[in-house]
Every structure is written in structure tokens, then in C-alpha cells.
Scaffold this motif. Sequence first.
Motif, PDB file in Angstrom:
ATOM      1  N   PRO A  79      62.722 -28.870  90.940  1.00 58.42           N
ATOM      2  CA  PRO A  79      62.250 -29.660  89.792  1.00 58.42           C
ATOM      3  C   PRO A  79      60.725 -29.725  89.730  1.00 58.42           C
ATOM      4  O   PRO A  79      60.029 -29.486  90.722  1.00 58.42           O
ATOM      5  N   ALA A  80      60.245 -30.090  88.565  1.00 57.00           N
ATOM      6  CA  ALA A  80      58.803 -30.231  88.375  1.00 57.00           C
ATOM      7  C   ALA A  80      58.216 -31.295  89.293  1.00 57.00           C
ATOM      8  O   ALA A  80      57.036 -31.221  89.658  1.00 57.00           O
ATOM      9  N   THR A  81      59.027 -32.271  89.690  1.00 59.74           N
ATOM     10  CA  THR A  81      58.518 -33.300  90.598  1.00 59.74           C
ATOM     11  C   THR A  81      58.064 -32.697  91.927  1.00 59.74           C
ATOM     12  O   THR A  81      57.119 -33.193  92.542  1.00 59.74           O
ATOM     13  N   LEU A  82      58.716 -31.628  92.376  1.00 60.46           N
ATOM     14  CA  LEU A  82      58.278 -30.972  93.607  1.00 60.46           C
ATOM     15  C   LEU A  82      56.894 -30.361  93.419  1.00 60.46           C
ATOM     16  O   LEU A  82      56.047 -30.427  94.315  1.00 60.46           O
ATOM     17  N   ALA A  91      52.323 -17.512  76.656  1.00 60.07           N
ATOM     18  CA  ALA A  91      51.916 -18.881  76.346  1.00 60.07           C
ATOM     19  C   ALA A  91      51.866 -19.774  77.587  1.00 60.07           C
ATOM     20  O   ALA A  91      51.121 -20.754  77.611  1.00 60.07           O
ATOM     21  N   ALA A  92      52.658 -19.428  78.615  1.00 56.38           N
ATOM     22  CA  ALA A  92      52.785 -20.325  79.766  1.00 56.38           C
ATOM     23  C   ALA A  92      52.134 -19.810  81.042  1.00 56.38           C
ATOM     24  O   ALA A  92      51.863 -20.597  81.944  1.00 56.38           O
ATOM     25  N   ALA A  93      51.901 -18.501  81.154  1.00 55.91           N
ATOM     26  CA  ALA A  93      51.418 -17.924  82.409  1.00 55.91           C
ATOM     27  C   ALA A  93      49.904 -17.754  82.413  1.00 55.91           C
ATOM     28  O   ALA A  93      49.304 -17.413  81.397  1.00 55.91           O
ATOM     29  N   ASP A  94      49.315 -17.969  83.581  1.00 53.93           N
ATOM     30  CA  ASP A  94      47.909 -17.629  83.796  1.00 53.93           C
ATOM     31  C   ASP A  94      47.775 -16.236  84.389  1.00 53.93           C
ATOM     32  O   ASP A  94      46.720 -15.610  84.264  1.00 53.93           O
ATOM     33  N   ALA A  95      48.836 -15.771  85.045  1.00 49.21           N
ATOM     34  CA  ALA A  95      48.859 -14.426  85.619  1.00 49.21           C
ATOM     35  C   ALA A  95      50.289 -13.918  85.599  1.00 49.21           C
ATOM     36  O   ALA A  95      51.227 -14.679  85.843  1.00 49.21           O
ATOM     37  N   VAL A  96      50.456 -12.637  85.281  1.00 47.71           N
ATOM     38  CA  VAL A  96      51.773 -11.982  85.277  1.00 47.71           C
ATOM     39  C   VAL A  96      51.729 -10.865  86.304  1.00 47.71           C
ATOM     40  O   VAL A  96      50.905  -9.958  86.217  1.00 47.71           O
ATOM     41  N   PHE A 114      48.333 -31.702  84.766  1.00 51.40           N
ATOM     42  CA  PHE A 114      47.669 -31.066  85.911  1.00 51.40           C
ATOM     43  C   PHE A 114      47.056 -29.744  85.453  1.00 51.40           C
ATOM     44  O   PHE A 114      47.553 -28.665  85.774  1.00 51.40           O
ATOM     45  N   PRO A 115      45.955 -29.811  84.697  1.00 51.93           N
ATOM     46  CA  PRO A 115      45.387 -28.582  84.131  1.00 51.93           C
ATOM     47  C   PRO A 115      44.797 -27.634  85.159  1.00 51.93           C
ATOM     48  O   PRO A 115      44.521 -26.470  84.842  1.00 51.93           O
ATOM     49  N   GLU A 124      62.017 -21.536  83.014  1.00 57.70           N
ATOM     50  CA  GLU A 124      61.532 -22.518  83.983  1.00 57.70           C
ATOM     51  C   GLU A 124      60.018 -22.643  83.937  1.00 57.70           C
ATOM     52  O   GLU A 124      59.460 -23.738  84.023  1.00 57.70           O
ATOM     53  N   LEU A 125      59.360 -21.516  83.833  1.00 59.58           N
ATOM     54  CA  LEU A 125      57.897 -21.518  83.735  1.00 59.58           C
ATOM     55  C   LEU A 125      57.446 -22.353  82.544  1.00 59.58           C
ATOM     56  O   LEU A 125      56.577 -23.223  82.670  1.00 59.58           O
ATOM     57  N   THR A 126      58.042 -22.101  81.394  1.00 60.57           N
ATOM     58  CA  THR A 126      57.659 -22.810  80.170  1.00 60.57           C
ATOM     59  C   THR A 126      57.902 -24.312  80.298  1.00 60.57           C
ATOM     60  O   THR A 126      57.037 -25.132  79.957  1.00 60.57           O
ATOM     61  N   ALA A 127      59.083 -24.672  80.821  1.00 60.77           N
ATOM     62  CA  ALA A 127      59.443 -26.084  80.919  1.00 60.77           C
ATOM     63  C   ALA A 127      58.561 -26.823  81.913  1.00 60.77           C
ATOM     64  O   ALA A 127      58.083 -27.940  81.644  1.00 60.77           O
ATOM     65  N   LYS A 128      58.319 -26.222  83.062  1.00 64.53           N
ATOM     66  CA  LYS A 128      57.527 -26.911  84.087  1.00 64.53           C
ATOM     67  C   LYS A 128      56.073 -27.045  83.664  1.00 64.53           C
ATOM     68  O   LYS A 128      55.442 -28.082  83.893  1.00 64.53           O
ATOM     69  N   ARG A 129      55.543 -25.999  83.052  1.00 60.85           N
ATOM     70  CA  ARG A 129      54.148 -26.102  82.615  1.00 60.85           C
ATOM     71  C   ARG A 129      54.007 -27.224  81.592  1.00 60.85           C
ATOM     72  O   ARG A 129      53.028 -27.991  81.631  1.00 60.85           O
ATOM     73  N   ALA A 130      54.961 -27.331  80.687  1.00 62.74           N
ATOM     74  CA  ALA A 130      54.894 -28.394  79.681  1.00 62.74           C
ATOM     75  C   ALA A 130      55.015 -29.768  80.331  1.00 62.74           C
ATOM     76  O   ALA A 130      54.283 -30.702  79.980  1.00 62.74           O
TER      77      ALA A 130
END
Length: 227
Positions: A40-43, A94-99, A73-74, A62-68
Motif C-alpha cells: 500500500p501507499a502507506t508503506l 504522466a506518473a513516472a520520473d524514469a522508465v 511528497f513531491p 499501481e504507479l498512477t494510484a500511488k503517485r496520486a
Amino acid sequence: MDTALADRLAAVDERIQDAARAAHRDAAAITRIVVTKFHPATLVSELHALGVRDVGENRQQELTAKRAELAGFPDLKWHFIGQAQTNKARAVRAAADAVHSIDRARIADALDGADGRGLLDVLLQVNLTDDTGRGGVDPSGVEELAAHVAGLSTLRLRGVMAVAPLDEEPVRAFERLRRSADAVRAVVPDAEWISAGMTGDFPEAIAMGATHLRIGSAITGPRPPRD
């Protein structure tokens, strides 16, 4: 705060430092990415409190949901390390800083054509197996793909990524990846990232020059059961 999580993170960081010392490398030049697949995002927020700033996800949803969820935490850097698909390129962009998983020109073009937030750091995923069905570009095609990606205006080629085969000594596989890294640098001299090494083989990856480690369960603990 989960003290067990803090203990696991500290233990892995100590192993990274030991492996770097044995390889005559500076541990500070190695980026530890914590893979939080299915957690979970809490982790992730707990990891952030422990100083973690680089996290990795295998699945776009998961990436999209957790980043949102963790928009507060920018300073987190989100690494997409799963198999990239052209139909999800816009969401990944839209969600990744690196692929870490560019393995063909089509996915590079799709990411380049998606709406972005400035330059996107990308790595070429190299297939270190004899199975052509596995993700990754064949080592013989690395230079051609590197040249293609280098010509795309919104992508910044940073290096290579691979997963060591299970049926081979990791050091031998990572030696081959290092040769692919050299081939990429012949095209883009400052593409110096080598994303290699997971929970079971990151000391060997460090010995072979890895700059980015993708470590999951050794830090996060077992993945929670999925519904």
C-alpha cells in the motif's frame, strides 16, 4: 513507525556499502530503488520518513494510484520498471520520473508522443537470456535502439537495465550487460546508468558497475496477498 522496516532498510544499506567497498566504489554513487509492488501507499510514506526518495513500480495502475495518493511528497522519484506497453504510454508518462524498460522503438515513440512533464529519463531494457519472448532488446540491437531513442526530443537516454537469468551466475550476466552499457555510451556518452541487481543478486550487480539497484522484499518484507 514499523521498526522491522527500518531494520531491513538499514541492513540492506549496510550490504550495499560492503559490496561497494569490496568493488572499490563509492556507495554514495549508487541509487537504491525500493520496489513496492502490491504494497500500500502507506508503506511508501513510511519509507519516505526513513529517508527513501526513489521507489519503483512494475504496474502502471499501481504507479498512477500511488503517485496520486502521495502527491504530498513531491521529492519522491518514481521509477517504472515493468514491461512497457504502447497503449499505456500516456499514463506511464504522466506518473513516472524514469522508465527502465524501453525495449523497442514503438514504445519509445509512444512515450515521446505522450503529454509529459519535461524530459523523461529512460533506460534500454536488455534481454540477457536466449528466450526472444522475454522482455528486452537483444544485445545486438542495443546501439540501433539507442540511436533511435537519442533522436526523440522529450526522452533522455540514461543507460541500460536488465534482469539476470535464474539459470546463470549473476556476475556473468551482468558482465554482458556492462558490454551493452558500453555500446549505449558509444552513442550517448553520458548515458551512464546501469539498472541491475535485485534482492537476490545486488552485490554481484554492484561488482559489475550497477548504478541503480531495484530491491523489493529484502526491504519491504513479503508482498501482501492480493484479493
